[in-house]
Write an enzyme that holds these catalytic residues in place. Structure first.
Site, PDB file in Angstrom:
ATOM      1  N   ARG A  23       0.832  -1.216   0.000  1.00  0.00           N
ATOM      2  CA  ARG A  23       0.000   0.000   0.000  1.00  0.00           C
ATOM      3  C   ARG A  23       0.859   1.255   0.000  1.00  0.00           C
ATOM      4  O   ARG A  23       0.564   2.219  -0.688  1.00  0.00           O
ATOM      5  CB  ARG A  23      -0.962   0.010   1.198  1.00  0.00           C
ATOM      6  N   ASN A  41      -6.331  -2.610   2.726  1.00  0.00           N
ATOM      7  CA  ASN A  41      -6.375  -4.057   2.785  1.00  0.00           C
ATOM      8  C   ASN A  41      -7.821  -4.524   2.896  1.00  0.00           C
ATOM      9  O   ASN A  41      -8.621  -3.924   3.614  1.00  0.00           O
ATOM     10  CB  ASN A  41      -5.596  -4.578   3.993  1.00  0.00           C
TER      11      ASN A  41
END
Length: 98
Positions: A23, A41
């Site tokens: 990320r 997520n």
């Protein structure tokens, strides 16, 4: 889709992409491309990316996401990306990790 009009893509990334800095890496690439949105997520091991901006820049992000790590130095192991395109939404600023 008009390449001159901002667009929104929801990109589901499948593979080993959680707990490896994916990320953070995605956020850095999105900011370099001038995109706004987020990466977060999902409970099933995928990462959801919402990216808004010029369609060519979003496609460039998807290309970077799908490259092999040895080429992109991207963390994790991406098996596939599934994209859904739509109109950009108002009020989205910056690119954040959620």
């Amino acid at each position: 889709m008009d390449d001159n009009e901002p667009a929104r893509a929801v990109i589901w990334v499948h593979g080993r992409v959680q707990g490896v800095g994916f990320r953070w890496w995605t956020r850095a690439r999105a900011l370099e491309l001038g995109l706004v949105g987020h990466a977060r997520n999902a409970g099933d091991g995928r990462v959801e990316i919402v990216a808004q901006g010029p369609p060519p820049k979003i496609r460039e992000l998807v290309t970077l996401l799908e490259e092999k790590p040895s080429q992109a130095l991207r963390p994790g192991d991406v098996h596939t990306c599934v994209c859904t395109w739509g109109a950009a939404r108002d009020g989205v600023e910056g690119f954040v990790e959620k």
